[in-house]
Scaffold this active site. Sequence first.
Site, short mmCIF file in Angstrom:
data_model
loop_
_atom_site.label_atom_id
_atom_site.label_comp_id
_atom_site.label_asym_id
_atom_site.label_seq_id
_atom_site.Cartn_x
_atom_site.Cartn_y
_atom_site.Cartn_z
N HIS A 239 0.84 -0.94 0.12
CA HIS A 239 -0.24 0.11 0.02
C HIS A 239 0.88 1.13 -0.21
O HIS A 239 0.88 2.15 -0.94
CB HIS A 239 -0.93 -0.05 1.11
CG HIS A 239 -1.64 -1.35 1.43
ND1 HIS A 239 -2.88 -1.46 0.58
CD2 HIS A 239 -1.64 -2.31 2.28
CE1 HIS A 239 -3.44 -2.47 0.97
NE2 HIS A 239 -2.93 -3.04 2.00
O1 RIB Z 1 -5.09 0.37 4.21
C1 RIB Z 1 -3.65 0.23 4.36
C2 RIB Z 1 -3.26 1.34 5.26
O2 RIB Z 1 -3.16 1.05 6.44
C3 RIB Z 1 -1.58 1.42 4.99
O3 RIB Z 1 -0.92 2.47 5.37
C4 RIB Z 1 -0.96 0.36 6.29
O4 RIB Z 1 0.03 0.84 6.79
C5 RIB Z 1 -2.19 0.81 7.15
O5 RIB Z 1 -1.79 1.95 7.84
#
Ligand code: RIB
Length: 313
Positions: A239
Amino acid sequence: MAQPVIIDCDPGIDDAIAILLALASPELDVLALTTVAGNVPLASTTANGLRVLDLVGRADLPLAAGAGRPLIHVPQDDSSTTHGETGLDGAGLPAASRGPAAEHAVDLIARLALARPGEVTLVAVGPLTNVALLAAVRPEAFAALRSVLVMGGAANGGNMSPYAEFNVWFDPEAAERVLQTGQDVTLVGLDVTRQAILTAADIDALALLPVIGPPVAGMLRHYMRKHVDWYGEEIVYQHDSLAVAQLIDPTLLTLRHCHVLVDTGLGPARGATLVDRLGVYGGTPNARWAEAVDVERFRALLLQRLAALAASL
Ligand code: RIB
Ligand code: CA
Protein backbone atom coordinates in the site's frame (compact mmCIF):
# COMPACT_ATOMS: atom_id res chain seq x y z
CA MET A 1 16.75 18.22 -8.84
CA ALA A 2 15.55 15.82 -6.13
CA GLN A 3 12.02 16.52 -4.90
CA PRO A 4 11.92 17.39 -1.17
CA VAL A 5 9.48 15.20 0.75
CA ILE A 6 8.36 14.58 4.32
CA ILE A 7 6.86 11.17 5.11
CA ASP A 8 4.14 11.06 7.77
CA CYS A 9 3.68 7.42 8.68
CA ASP A 10 2.51 4.76 11.14
CA PRO A 11 5.14 1.99 10.80
CA GLY A 12 3.75 -0.61 10.19
CA ILE A 13 5.40 -3.05 7.83
CA ASP A 14 4.36 -1.49 4.54
CA ASP A 15 5.30 1.93 5.91
CA ALA A 16 8.80 0.59 6.58
CA ILE A 17 9.16 -0.61 2.99
CA ALA A 18 7.88 2.75 1.73
CA ILE A 19 10.47 4.58 3.85
CA LEU A 20 13.25 2.38 2.44
CA LEU A 21 12.02 2.98 -1.10
CA ALA A 22 12.03 6.73 -0.57
CA LEU A 23 15.54 6.67 0.92
CA ALA A 24 16.74 4.51 -1.98
CA SER A 25 15.50 6.89 -4.66
CA PRO A 26 17.60 9.79 -5.94
CA GLU A 27 14.47 11.46 -7.28
CA LEU A 28 13.46 12.19 -3.69
CA ASP A 29 15.15 14.21 -0.96
CA VAL A 30 13.64 12.91 2.28
CA LEU A 31 13.78 15.85 4.69
CA ALA A 32 12.18 14.15 7.70
CA LEU A 33 9.83 11.52 8.99
CA THR A 34 6.88 12.20 11.24
CA THR A 35 4.82 9.59 13.03
CA VAL A 36 1.17 9.18 13.98
CA ALA A 37 -0.88 6.61 15.86
CA GLY A 38 -2.43 4.08 13.52
CA ASN A 39 -1.27 0.53 12.90
CA VAL A 40 0.12 0.53 16.43
CA PRO A 41 0.22 3.18 19.18
CA LEU A 42 2.31 6.33 18.65
CA ALA A 43 5.16 5.18 20.89
CA SER A 44 5.57 2.11 18.68
CA THR A 45 5.18 3.85 15.32
CA THR A 46 7.78 6.37 16.50
CA ALA A 47 10.24 3.75 17.74
CA ASN A 48 9.74 1.80 14.53
CA GLY A 49 10.42 4.82 12.33
CA LEU A 50 13.66 5.42 14.23
CA ARG A 51 14.62 1.73 13.95
CA VAL A 52 14.13 1.74 10.19
CA LEU A 53 16.31 4.85 9.85
CA ASP A 54 19.00 3.18 11.98
CA LEU A 55 18.88 0.10 9.74
CA VAL A 56 20.10 2.10 6.76
CA GLY A 57 22.40 4.48 8.58
CA ARG A 58 20.10 7.49 8.46
CA ALA A 59 20.01 8.51 12.11
CA ASP A 60 20.84 11.97 10.72
CA LEU A 61 17.27 12.40 9.51
CA PRO A 62 14.92 14.20 11.89
CA LEU A 63 11.92 12.23 13.12
CA ALA A 64 9.20 13.92 15.16
CA ALA A 65 6.22 12.27 16.79
CA GLY A 66 2.74 13.63 16.23
CA ALA A 67 -0.78 12.74 17.28
CA GLY A 68 -1.31 9.82 19.62
CA ARG A 69 -5.02 9.58 18.85
CA PRO A 70 -7.50 10.65 16.17
CA LEU A 71 -9.06 14.12 16.21
CA ILE A 72 -12.40 13.16 17.74
CA HIS A 73 -13.32 9.47 18.08
CA VAL A 74 -10.92 6.69 19.10
CA PRO A 75 -11.81 3.62 17.02
CA GLN A 76 -12.25 0.21 18.54
CA ASP A 77 -9.51 -1.53 16.62
CA ASP A 78 -6.80 -4.09 17.05
CA SER A 79 -4.98 -3.81 13.76
CA SER A 80 -1.75 -4.37 15.65
CA THR A 81 -2.37 -8.04 14.91
CA THR A 82 -1.80 -7.11 11.27
CA HIS A 83 1.69 -5.73 11.86
CA GLY A 84 2.30 -7.62 15.10
CA GLU A 85 2.57 -6.31 18.62
CA THR A 86 5.73 -4.34 17.79
CA GLY A 87 4.29 -3.03 14.54
CA LEU A 88 7.28 -4.50 12.69
CA ASP A 89 7.00 -8.13 13.70
CA GLY A 90 9.48 -10.32 11.91
CA ALA A 91 12.00 -7.54 11.36
CA GLY A 92 14.07 -8.35 14.43
CA LEU A 93 15.44 -4.81 14.51
CA PRO A 94 17.36 -3.62 17.57
CA ALA A 95 16.05 -0.82 19.75
CA ALA A 96 16.38 2.63 18.24
CA SER A 97 19.66 4.46 18.84
CA ARG A 98 17.85 7.70 19.68
CA GLY A 99 14.52 9.22 20.58
CA PRO A 100 12.34 11.46 18.45
CA ALA A 101 12.96 15.18 18.02
CA ALA A 102 11.74 17.43 20.83
CA GLU A 103 9.35 19.27 18.52
CA HIS A 104 5.91 18.02 17.56
CA ALA A 105 5.44 16.57 14.09
CA VAL A 106 3.21 19.48 13.11
CA ASP A 107 5.89 22.00 14.05
CA LEU A 108 8.61 20.09 12.20
CA ILE A 109 6.52 19.87 9.03
CA ALA A 110 5.58 23.55 9.33
CA ARG A 111 9.20 24.63 9.79
CA LEU A 112 10.38 22.65 6.75
CA ALA A 113 7.46 23.70 4.54
CA LEU A 114 7.93 27.40 5.32
CA ALA A 115 11.66 27.14 4.69
CA ARG A 116 10.98 25.97 1.12
CA PRO A 117 7.60 27.40 0.09
CA GLY A 118 5.89 25.51 -2.71
CA GLU A 119 8.56 22.82 -2.87
CA VAL A 120 7.85 20.20 -0.20
CA THR A 121 5.45 17.29 -0.78
CA LEU A 122 3.92 15.74 2.32
CA VAL A 123 3.50 11.99 1.84
CA ALA A 124 0.94 10.65 4.31
CA VAL A 125 0.85 6.88 4.59
CA GLY A 126 -0.94 6.61 7.91
CA PRO A 127 -4.08 8.18 9.36
CA LEU A 128 -4.32 11.88 8.44
CA THR A 129 -4.47 13.26 11.98
CA ASN A 130 -1.14 15.14 11.77
CA VAL A 131 -2.02 16.49 8.33
CA ALA A 132 -5.37 17.81 9.54
CA LEU A 133 -3.76 19.33 12.63
CA LEU A 134 -1.18 21.08 10.44
CA ALA A 135 -3.96 22.53 8.27
CA ALA A 136 -5.84 23.72 11.36
CA VAL A 137 -3.03 24.96 13.59
CA ARG A 138 -0.49 26.11 10.98
CA PRO A 139 -2.59 26.93 7.89
CA GLU A 140 0.13 29.16 6.44
CA ALA A 141 2.55 26.24 6.54
CA PHE A 142 0.00 23.81 5.11
CA ALA A 143 -0.59 26.21 2.21
CA ALA A 144 3.20 26.37 1.67
CA LEU A 145 3.31 22.65 0.85
CA ARG A 146 3.68 21.77 -2.83
CA SER A 147 1.11 18.98 -2.46
CA VAL A 148 -0.17 16.20 -0.20
CA LEU A 149 0.11 12.61 -1.41
CA VAL A 150 -2.00 10.18 0.61
CA MET A 151 -2.19 6.42 0.77
CA GLY A 152 -5.86 6.18 1.65
CA GLY A 153 -9.42 5.54 0.60
CA ALA A 154 -11.32 2.90 -1.32
CA ALA A 155 -13.91 3.16 -4.08
CA ASN A 156 -14.48 -0.55 -4.61
CA GLY A 157 -14.26 -2.24 -1.26
CA GLY A 158 -12.53 -1.38 1.98
CA ASN A 159 -10.33 -3.34 4.37
CA MET A 160 -11.85 -2.17 7.66
CA SER A 161 -15.44 -2.41 6.44
CA PRO A 162 -17.03 -3.07 3.06
CA TYR A 163 -16.51 0.64 2.35
CA ALA A 164 -13.65 2.00 4.51
CA GLU A 165 -9.89 1.85 4.11
CA PHE A 166 -7.84 1.78 7.32
CA ASN A 167 -6.03 5.17 7.15
CA VAL A 168 -9.28 7.04 6.47
CA TRP A 169 -11.32 4.79 8.78
CA PHE A 170 -8.96 5.40 11.72
CA ASP A 171 -9.56 9.17 11.57
CA PRO A 172 -12.35 10.07 9.11
CA GLU A 173 -12.74 13.62 10.45
CA ALA A 174 -9.07 14.27 9.70
CA ALA A 175 -9.39 12.91 6.16
CA GLU A 176 -12.51 14.98 5.49
CA ARG A 177 -10.82 18.16 6.75
CA VAL A 178 -7.77 17.58 4.57
CA LEU A 179 -10.03 17.14 1.55
CA GLN A 180 -11.79 20.43 2.34
CA THR A 181 -8.60 22.50 2.39
CA GLY A 182 -8.29 23.11 -1.34
CA GLN A 183 -4.69 21.83 -1.27
CA ASP A 184 -3.49 19.64 -4.14
CA VAL A 185 -4.30 16.20 -2.72
CA THR A 186 -3.65 12.86 -4.42
CA LEU A 187 -5.35 9.76 -3.03
CA VAL A 188 -3.71 6.38 -3.69
CA GLY A 189 -6.38 4.00 -2.49
CA LEU A 190 -6.95 0.29 -2.18
CA ASP A 191 -8.25 0.11 -5.76
CA VAL A 192 -4.66 0.35 -6.96
CA THR A 193 -2.65 -0.70 -3.90
CA ARG A 194 -4.31 -4.11 -3.88
CA GLN A 195 -2.71 -4.67 -7.30
CA ALA A 196 0.70 -3.55 -6.03
CA ILE A 197 1.86 -6.88 -4.66
CA LEU A 198 5.04 -8.73 -3.80
CA THR A 199 5.12 -12.53 -3.99
CA ALA A 200 6.79 -15.20 -1.91
CA ALA A 201 9.47 -15.48 -4.60
CA ASP A 202 10.10 -11.72 -4.40
CA ILE A 203 10.55 -12.01 -0.65
CA ASP A 204 12.92 -14.94 -1.03
CA ALA A 205 15.04 -12.79 -3.36
CA LEU A 206 14.90 -9.79 -1.02
CA ALA A 207 16.05 -12.01 1.86
CA LEU A 208 19.44 -12.37 0.14
CA LEU A 209 20.16 -8.64 0.08
CA PRO A 210 22.94 -7.44 2.38
CA VAL A 211 22.02 -5.57 5.56
CA ILE A 212 18.31 -4.99 4.81
CA GLY A 213 17.51 -8.45 3.44
CA PRO A 214 16.80 -10.35 6.67
CA PRO A 215 14.67 -7.68 8.40
CA VAL A 216 12.77 -6.83 5.20
CA ALA A 217 12.07 -10.49 4.41
CA GLY A 218 11.22 -11.21 8.04
CA MET A 219 8.54 -8.54 8.30
CA LEU A 220 7.16 -9.21 4.83
CA ARG A 221 6.81 -12.89 5.70
CA HIS A 222 4.88 -11.89 8.83
CA TYR A 223 2.68 -9.62 6.70
CA MET A 224 2.23 -12.37 4.09
CA ARG A 225 0.97 -14.81 6.71
CA LYS A 226 -1.78 -12.28 7.45
CA HIS A 227 -2.62 -12.01 3.75
CA VAL A 228 -2.83 -15.80 3.55
CA ASP A 229 -5.20 -15.80 6.55
CA TRP A 230 -7.40 -13.09 5.03
CA TYR A 231 -7.29 -13.80 1.33
CA GLY A 232 -5.82 -17.28 1.00
CA GLU A 233 -3.08 -15.98 -1.28
CA GLU A 234 0.71 -15.82 -0.80
CA ILE A 235 0.95 -12.14 -1.68
CA VAL A 236 1.73 -8.92 0.20
CA TYR A 237 0.03 -5.65 -0.65
CA GLN A 238 2.46 -2.75 -0.90
CA HIS A 239 0.00 0.00 0.00
CA ASP A 240 2.41 2.69 1.19
CA SER A 241 5.25 1.95 -1.23
CA LEU A 242 2.93 2.58 -4.17
CA ALA A 243 2.20 6.08 -2.90
CA VAL A 244 5.92 6.80 -2.67
CA ALA A 245 6.53 5.20 -6.07
CA GLN A 246 4.06 7.64 -7.65
CA LEU A 247 6.33 10.49 -6.61
CA ILE A 248 9.36 8.71 -8.08
CA ASP A 249 7.58 7.91 -11.37
CA PRO A 250 4.37 9.93 -11.88
CA THR A 251 3.46 7.76 -14.90
CA LEU A 252 2.84 4.69 -12.72
CA LEU A 253 -0.69 5.69 -11.78
CA THR A 254 -3.65 6.93 -13.79
CA LEU A 255 -5.29 9.74 -11.83
CA ARG A 256 -8.76 11.28 -12.13
CA HIS A 257 -9.44 14.71 -10.63
CA CYS A 258 -12.80 14.37 -8.91
CA HIS A 259 -14.76 15.11 -5.77
CA VAL A 260 -14.18 12.79 -2.81
CA LEU A 261 -16.27 12.81 0.35
CA VAL A 262 -15.68 10.95 3.60
CA ASP A 263 -18.46 9.49 5.74
CA THR A 264 -17.75 10.92 9.21
CA GLY A 265 -20.91 9.49 10.70
CA LEU A 266 -20.90 6.85 13.42
CA GLY A 267 -22.80 4.32 11.40
CA PRO A 268 -21.66 1.16 9.58
CA ALA A 269 -20.19 3.16 6.68
CA ARG A 270 -17.98 5.35 8.89
CA GLY A 271 -14.72 6.14 7.12
CA ALA A 272 -16.06 5.33 3.67
CA THR A 273 -14.67 7.43 0.82
CA LEU A 274 -17.31 8.39 -1.72
CA VAL A 275 -15.32 8.89 -4.92
CA ASP A 276 -17.60 10.86 -7.20
CA ARG A 277 -15.88 9.91 -10.48
CA LEU A 278 -18.92 10.81 -12.58
CA GLY A 279 -19.60 14.10 -10.82
CA VAL A 280 -23.06 13.02 -9.62
CA TYR A 281 -22.85 15.30 -6.58
CA GLY A 282 -21.61 18.19 -8.70
CA GLY A 283 -18.99 19.00 -6.08
CA THR A 284 -15.80 20.78 -7.05
CA PRO A 285 -13.01 18.25 -7.65
CA ASN A 286 -10.85 18.16 -4.50
CA ALA A 287 -8.52 15.21 -5.09
CA ARG A 288 -6.69 13.24 -7.77
CA TRP A 289 -7.98 9.69 -7.36
CA ALA A 290 -5.73 6.82 -8.49
CA GLU A 291 -7.75 4.62 -10.84
CA ALA A 292 -5.12 2.38 -12.46
CA VAL A 293 -1.53 1.27 -11.91
CA ASP A 294 1.19 -0.20 -14.10
CA VAL A 295 1.82 -3.10 -11.74
CA GLU A 296 4.88 -4.59 -13.40
CA ARG A 297 6.70 -1.27 -13.60
CA PHE A 298 5.91 -0.65 -9.94
CA ARG A 299 7.21 -4.06 -8.91
CA ALA A 300 10.38 -3.63 -10.93
CA LEU A 301 10.99 -0.18 -9.46
CA LEU A 302 10.50 -1.33 -5.87
CA LEU A 303 12.68 -4.42 -6.17
CA GLN A 304 15.40 -2.59 -8.05
CA ARG A 305 15.53 0.30 -5.60
CA LEU A 306 15.66 -1.98 -2.54
CA ALA A 307 18.56 -3.89 -4.12
CA ALA A 308 20.36 -0.64 -4.91
CA LEU A 309 19.86 0.58 -1.36
CA ALA A 310 21.28 -2.66 0.05
CA ALA A 311 24.28 -2.42 -2.25
CA SER A 312 24.98 1.12 -1.08
CA LEU A 313 25.24 0.17 2.60
O1 RIB B 1 -5.12 0.42 4.37
C1 RIB B 1 -3.72 0.34 4.26
C2 RIB B 1 -3.04 1.36 5.12
O2 RIB B 1 -3.35 1.13 6.48
C3 RIB B 1 -1.50 1.30 5.04
O3 RIB B 1 -0.98 2.58 5.21
C4 RIB B 1 -1.13 0.42 6.20
O4 RIB B 1 0.17 0.73 6.73
C5 RIB B 1 -2.16 0.83 7.22
O5 RIB B 1 -1.70 2.01 7.85
CA1 CA C 1 0.69 3.00 6.92
